[in-house]
Each structure stands twice: as structure tokens, then as C-alpha cells.
Write a protein that holds these residues in place. Structure first.
Motif, PDB file in Angstrom:
ATOM      1  N   GLY A 119       0.825  -1.211   0.000  1.00  0.00           N
ATOM      2  CA  GLY A 119       0.000   0.000   0.000  1.00  0.00           C
ATOM      3  C   GLY A 119       0.857   1.257   0.000  1.00  0.00           C
ATOM      4  O   GLY A 119       2.089   1.209   0.018  1.00  0.00           O
ATOM      5  N   ARG A 120       0.146   2.378   0.010  1.00  0.00           N
ATOM      6  CA  ARG A 120       0.843   3.667  -0.066  1.00  0.00           C
ATOM      7  C   ARG A 120       1.101   4.269   1.326  1.00  0.00           C
ATOM      8  O   ARG A 120       1.915   5.167   1.477  1.00  0.00           O
ATOM      9  N   GLN A 121       0.414   3.788   2.374  1.00  0.00           N
ATOM     10  CA  GLN A 121       0.508   4.408   3.687  1.00  0.00           C
ATOM     11  C   GLN A 121       1.105   3.419   4.690  1.00  0.00           C
ATOM     12  O   GLN A 121       0.836   2.224   4.635  1.00  0.00           O
ATOM     13  N   PRO A 122       1.921   3.926   5.630  1.00  0.00           N
ATOM     14  CA  PRO A 122       2.431   3.043   6.678  1.00  0.00           C
ATOM     15  C   PRO A 122       1.339   2.747   7.700  1.00  0.00           C
ATOM     16  O   PRO A 122       0.548   3.623   8.059  1.00  0.00           O
ATOM     17  N   ILE A 123       1.281   1.487   8.134  1.00  0.00           N
ATOM     18  CA  ILE A 123       0.371   1.083   9.200  1.00  0.00           C
ATOM     19  C   ILE A 123       1.152   0.174  10.131  1.00  0.00           C
ATOM     20  O   ILE A 123       2.232  -0.323   9.779  1.00  0.00           O
ATOM     21  N   PRO A 124       0.679  -0.009  11.353  1.00  0.00           N
ATOM     22  CA  PRO A 124       1.420  -0.866  12.282  1.00  0.00           C
ATOM     23  C   PRO A 124       1.702  -2.222  11.642  1.00  0.00           C
ATOM     24  O   PRO A 124       0.813  -2.872  11.088  1.00  0.00           O
ATOM     25  N   GLY A 125       2.968  -2.664  11.722  1.00  0.00           N
ATOM     26  CA  GLY A 125       3.374  -3.948  11.173  1.00  0.00           C
ATOM     27  C   GLY A 125       3.913  -3.885   9.769  1.00  0.00           C
ATOM     28  O   GLY A 125       4.365  -4.907   9.221  1.00  0.00           O
ATOM     29  N   SER A 126       3.900  -2.692   9.126  1.00  0.00           N
ATOM     30  CA  SER A 126       4.386  -2.597   7.748  1.00  0.00           C
ATOM     31  C   SER A 126       5.870  -2.265   7.722  1.00  0.00           C
ATOM     32  O   SER A 126       6.450  -1.832   8.719  1.00  0.00           O
ATOM     33  N   ARG A 127       6.473  -2.509   6.538  1.00  0.00           N
ATOM     34  CA  ARG A 127       7.868  -2.142   6.348  1.00  0.00           C
ATOM     35  C   ARG A 127       7.981  -1.391   5.038  1.00  0.00           C
ATOM     36  O   ARG A 127       7.308  -1.719   4.055  1.00  0.00           O
ATOM     37  N   PRO A 128       8.841  -0.368   4.992  1.00  0.00           N
ATOM     38  CA  PRO A 128       8.948   0.422   3.760  1.00  0.00           C
ATOM     39  C   PRO A 128       9.741  -0.318   2.693  1.00  0.00           C
ATOM     40  O   PRO A 128      10.668  -1.065   2.984  1.00  0.00           O
ATOM     41  N   ILE A 129       9.347  -0.127   1.437  1.00  0.00           N
ATOM     42  CA  ILE A 129      10.088  -0.647   0.294  1.00  0.00           C
ATOM     43  C   ILE A 129      10.172   0.480  -0.733  1.00  0.00           C
ATOM     44  O   ILE A 129       9.302   1.359  -0.780  1.00  0.00           O
ATOM     45  N   TYR A 136       6.932   2.834  -0.626  1.00  0.00           N
ATOM     46  CA  TYR A 136       5.642   2.192  -0.421  1.00  0.00           C
ATOM     47  C   TYR A 136       5.792   1.282   0.799  1.00  0.00           C
ATOM     48  O   TYR A 136       6.884   1.156   1.376  1.00  0.00           O
ATOM     49  N   TYR A 137       4.694   0.600   1.156  1.00  0.00           N
ATOM     50  CA  TYR A 137       4.740  -0.172   2.397  1.00  0.00           C
ATOM     51  C   TYR A 137       4.155  -1.575   2.184  1.00  0.00           C
ATOM     52  O   TYR A 137       3.051  -1.713   1.617  1.00  0.00           O
ATOM     53  N   GLU A 138       4.936  -2.540   2.659  1.00  0.00           N
ATOM     54  CA  GLU A 138       4.541  -3.965   2.542  1.00  0.00           C
ATOM     55  C   GLU A 138       4.090  -4.420   3.919  1.00  0.00           C
ATOM     56  O   GLU A 138       4.844  -4.346   4.889  1.00  0.00           O
ATOM     57  N   THR A 139       2.844  -4.909   4.005  1.00  0.00           N
ATOM     58  CA  THR A 139       2.263  -5.241   5.303  1.00  0.00           C
ATOM     59  C   THR A 139       1.668  -6.653   5.263  1.00  0.00           C
ATOM     60  O   THR A 139       0.925  -6.990   4.327  1.00  0.00           O
ATOM     61  N   PRO A 140       1.971  -7.491   6.262  1.00  0.00           N
ATOM     62  CA  PRO A 140       1.328  -8.807   6.311  1.00  0.00           C
ATOM     63  C   PRO A 140      -0.182  -8.672   6.356  1.00  0.00           C
ATOM     64  O   PRO A 140      -0.723  -7.735   6.971  1.00  0.00           O
TER      65      PRO A 140
END
Length: 437
Positions: A119-129, A136-140
Motif C-alpha cells: 500500500g501507499r501508507q504506513p500502518i502498524p506492522g508494515s515495512r517500507p520498500i 511504499y509499504y509492505e504489510t502482512p
């Protein structure tokens, strides 16, 4: 047809009946409830995520809409983002779902695990790429999903392996670990009908009484050979898993029949398998008997002799003899006759040693004869009918013709004549006397 007045009266009856009115109202609520739930399910299936985290604003309902929005590229970075995950503009996908537990499923079958959404926004548990110089942000899925599962377009290769996926509601790519598809179970051949039989029995004659039995059986179609029962034909039998046995028939003679029965495990049961291939008959002979009954000696003259062996054998094989002539000479013969020339007359003892094979065992028997020379003729044996004491011829005296002999002869004759005369006279006197009486 019913009159208008009758219909009006009917409605007035319904209106006056409170129970009927309540029932119709309840039924109406139920119908509207079902229709409302269906409308809600359809709305849920078409829910779109149009917030700032969506990669493709408000997502895409299918591959056609995805291609249209990809080409429009309103955000300006769609080719870079989708290209990073090898997602083409012309999707070749099937409809599936992504779940909060990290699985991606098609038709209920898990095709990938450890799923993460981008996704485009950071949320708890995400990591930036970083993609194309932007972050952008990769989140389980476990952290990104607020619901248990979301409709997802899933691409699979020809073998059914997971390639990529895009969430319908927001167009966010799914990055996951493929789960190799379970290979299809090959068609099973039809179950083979169990087949079994006792296939062979051979009898090796170690000796007349010792035999070696070798046997076998076959079993297919799930059947197996468990053991064998061997009936030796002499009142004894043996159960064994071995495929050969030795047996002694020392106390039996005559015809004997061996039978082998194979014990077969089939369908949880034990069955017997036998047949002509596992039945054999053979003859057990009486124990061998041999003897040398005589050794005949015939003189041929000049110290030469012929010898003849007399023998008997039962269930044995004669293998010749050794002749010991008693003068230091011997020879092997294959038959029963021999000849020998002695250097000189004398007393000799001849021994014949006969060899027999009895049931594989060599047995020797002997017989003897004696030669004694004739005491009257050394060229003959003592028992020869020609061995006789010489007869001395009688001596015959010739008549004597001298004068004295003639006188004696005459006196002798005269004496005879006188004696005869006296005898005649005496007989005459006796006759006369008898007549005068």
C-alpha cells in the motif's frame, strides 16, 4: 366471476380480523429482510477501497476494469509498482480470495501462504520498500486486513502455481509464497483378481531311501504364499516355510506318492492351493543284496586255467571284479570270466573280489577256489577226472617145453586119468548094489 361487492366484503373481513393482518405484516417484513440481505451481500462483494492507501483508487472489479485504469494511470506510478511484482496490464487471472491468515485461495484451495499486501501508507506492522524512487509499504495480511478475507484476482501458471495477485477493492498487489499444487492422483488400475496355485514339485533321488523335495507356488493380485504342508506319502507330513526338504524312507518300500499343499493368504483368509503339478509318485526299491556263490576252475592243460564267477544281485549294479591268482599276479575284469597261465604247477588259492554299487554305495564280496596239482600228473589239477594212479599190466607166463617139464606134465595128466577111472568104477559099484537090492 365474483362480483365487486363480494370482493369488497372480503377485504372488509380481512381488515376486521386482527390476526390475519398481523400475519401479512410479518410475512412482508420477512420478504423485505431477505431481499435486503441479498442486496447487502452484493454490496459487500462490490465494496471498493478509495482511501489514500489504495494503489489503484477504488480498485477494479475485474481484469477489464484493471486494464482500463492501468492504461489511464491516474496516479502516475502504476506501471512501476505493478512491474515490480511482474504484474502485466493484461491480467490473466481467476477470481480468488486473500485471507487475514496469510493464505491466498482459489476455489477453496490454498495456492500461496505468507501473503503481504503493498500500500501507499504506513500502518502498524508494515515495512517500507522503494519502487521507482518512491517509498511504499509492505504489510502482512494479518495486520493490513480488517476483515477475514477480501476478493482477489489471482494469476496461476499452467501447472496451477501461484504467480501474483491483486486485491479487487484497492488494486494493491499481493506478494506471497507459492504452494505447489498437489499433483493429481493418477488413475488407479482396476484391482487385480487374486490368483494362486501350487506350481511345481521335483524329487531328487539322493539314494534309494533318501529324497530331496523341492516345490514352489505362485500368488498374484494381493495374494501371498504363507507356508507349505508336505505329505511325504509314508504317513508323515510337515508344515514349513522352506521351499525344499530332505526325507528318509528307510522303513518303506514300493510306490510312494508325495503331495504338497501351499497355504495362501488372500483377502484376510488362508486358503489351500494344490494340483497335479505338486503331486509326484516314485518307487522305493528293496535294499540291495549281493553274493558270490562260487568260483569255478577249469584246467586247460599245461598249467593254464579258466575261471568263472557265479554271483547273485538284487537292486544292485555289478561293477566287475579283481582276480588274485595266488601267484603274485592279479587283474581287473569287467565280466565274470578270466583265464590265467601259471609258470609252474603248484598249490594256488584264487580270490575273486566282486564290486557292486548298492544305492550309491560300493560293496565288495569275495569268493575263493584252490588249485592243487595231481600227485600222479603235475600237469593236471587234483580234482581232474584224469588224475588217476597208473595201472601196472599183469605178467603172463609162457608154457615150458623142457624134458623135465614134459615128464611132469605127463604124470599130471596120468594122475587125472587114474582119478577119473576110480571115480567111474566107484559109481558103477554103487549102481549095481542098488539094483541088487
Amino acid at each position: 366471476m365474483r362480483s365487486f361487492k363480494g370482493i369488497a366484503n372480503h377485504f372488509r373481513f380481512v381488515k376486521s380480523n386482527t390476526l390475519i393482518v398481523a400475519s401479512i405484516f410479518t410475512l412482508g417484513l420477512g420478504v423485505f429482510g431477505i431481499l435486503g440481505a441479498a442486496s447487502q451481500d452484493r454490496a459487500q462483494a462490490l465494496v471498493r477501497d478509495c482511501d489514500a492507501n489504495a494503489i489503484m483508487n477504488c480498485g477494479a472489479a475485474d481484469a477489464n476494469e484493471f486494464r482500463t485504469k492501468f492504461n489511464a494511470n491516474a496516479p502516475g506510478d502504476l506501471p512501476a509498482i505493478y512491474g515490480h511484482y511482474w504484474i502485466p496490464r493484461d491480467l490473466q487471472v481467476v477470481q480468488g480470495q486473500s485471507f487475514k491468515d496469510g493464505t491466498v485461495r482459489v476455489n477453496g484451495k490454498v495456492v500461496a501462504t505468507n501473503a503481504k499486501s503493498i500500500g501507499r501508507q504506513p500502518i502498524p506492522g508494515s515495512r517500507p520498500i522503494s519502487i521507482g524512487g518512491k517509498t511504499y509499504y509492505e504489510t502482512p495480511n494479518s495486520a493490513a486486513f480488517k476483515t477475514d478475507g477480501l476478493p482477489t484476482m489471482v494469476a496461476l501458471d499452467a501447472q496451477g502455481n501461484f504467480k501474483y495477485a491483486v486485491i479487487n477493492a484497492c488494486g494493491n498487489p499481493i506478494y506471497a509464497t507459492p504452494v505447489p499444487p498437489t499433483p493429481p492422483t493418477p488413475p488407479q488400475p482396476p484391482k487385480e483378481t487374486p490368483k494362486y496355485s501350487c506350481t511345481n514339485l521335483t524329487i531328487e533321488h539322493i539314494s534309494n531311501t533318501q529324497k530331496k523335495l523341492t516345490y514352489s507356488a505362485s500368488a498374484t493380485g494381493g495374494a501371498t504364499v504363507a507356508s507349505y504342508t508336505v505329505d511325504f506319502g509314508d504317513g508323515t507330513n510337515e508344515n514349513t516355510t522352506a521351499t525344499s526338504l530332505e526325507h528318509n524312507y528307510a522303513n518303506r518300500t514300493g510306490s510312494t506318492t508325495v503331495r504338497v499343499t501351499a497355504k495362501i493368504n488372500v483377502d484376510g483368509k488362508t486358503v489351500d492351493a494344490t494340483g497335479g503339478n505338486c503331486v509326484k509318485s516314485f518307487e522305493i526299491k528293496k535294499p540291495g543284496e549281493v553274493a558270490c556263490t562260487a568260483l569255478d576252475v577249469i584246467s586247460k592243460g599245461s598249467n593254464k586255467y579258466d575261471f568263472t564267477i557265479r554271483k547273485t544281485e538284487t537292486n544292485a549294479t555289478y561293477n566287475g571284479a579283481t582276480m588274485d591268482y595266488g601267484d603274485g599276479q592279479s587283474e581287473q575284469i569287467s565280466g565274470t570270466t578270466a583265464s590265467h597261465q601259471y609258470a609252474q604247477a603248484g598249490n594256488y588259492t584264487i580270490t575273486a573280489t566282486l564290486r557292486f554299487n548298492i544305492d550309491g554305495i560300493v560293496k565288495d564280496v569275495k569268493c575263493t577256489a584252490a588249485i592243487q596239482p595231481c600227485e600222479h600228473d603235475s600237469t593236471l589239477p587234483k580234482d581232474s577226472p584224469d588224475c588217476q594212479k597208473p595201472v601196472t599190466p599183469a605178467v603172463v607166463e609162457l608154457p615150458k617145453t623142457g624134458p623135465g617139464q614134459m615128464v611132469l606134465g605127463g604124470l599130471g595128466i596120468a594122475s587125472v586119468i587114474v582119478a577119473v577111472s576110480f571115480y567111474a568104477a566107484s559109481r558103477k559099484d554103487l549102481l549095481s548094489a542098488l539094483l541088487n537090492r
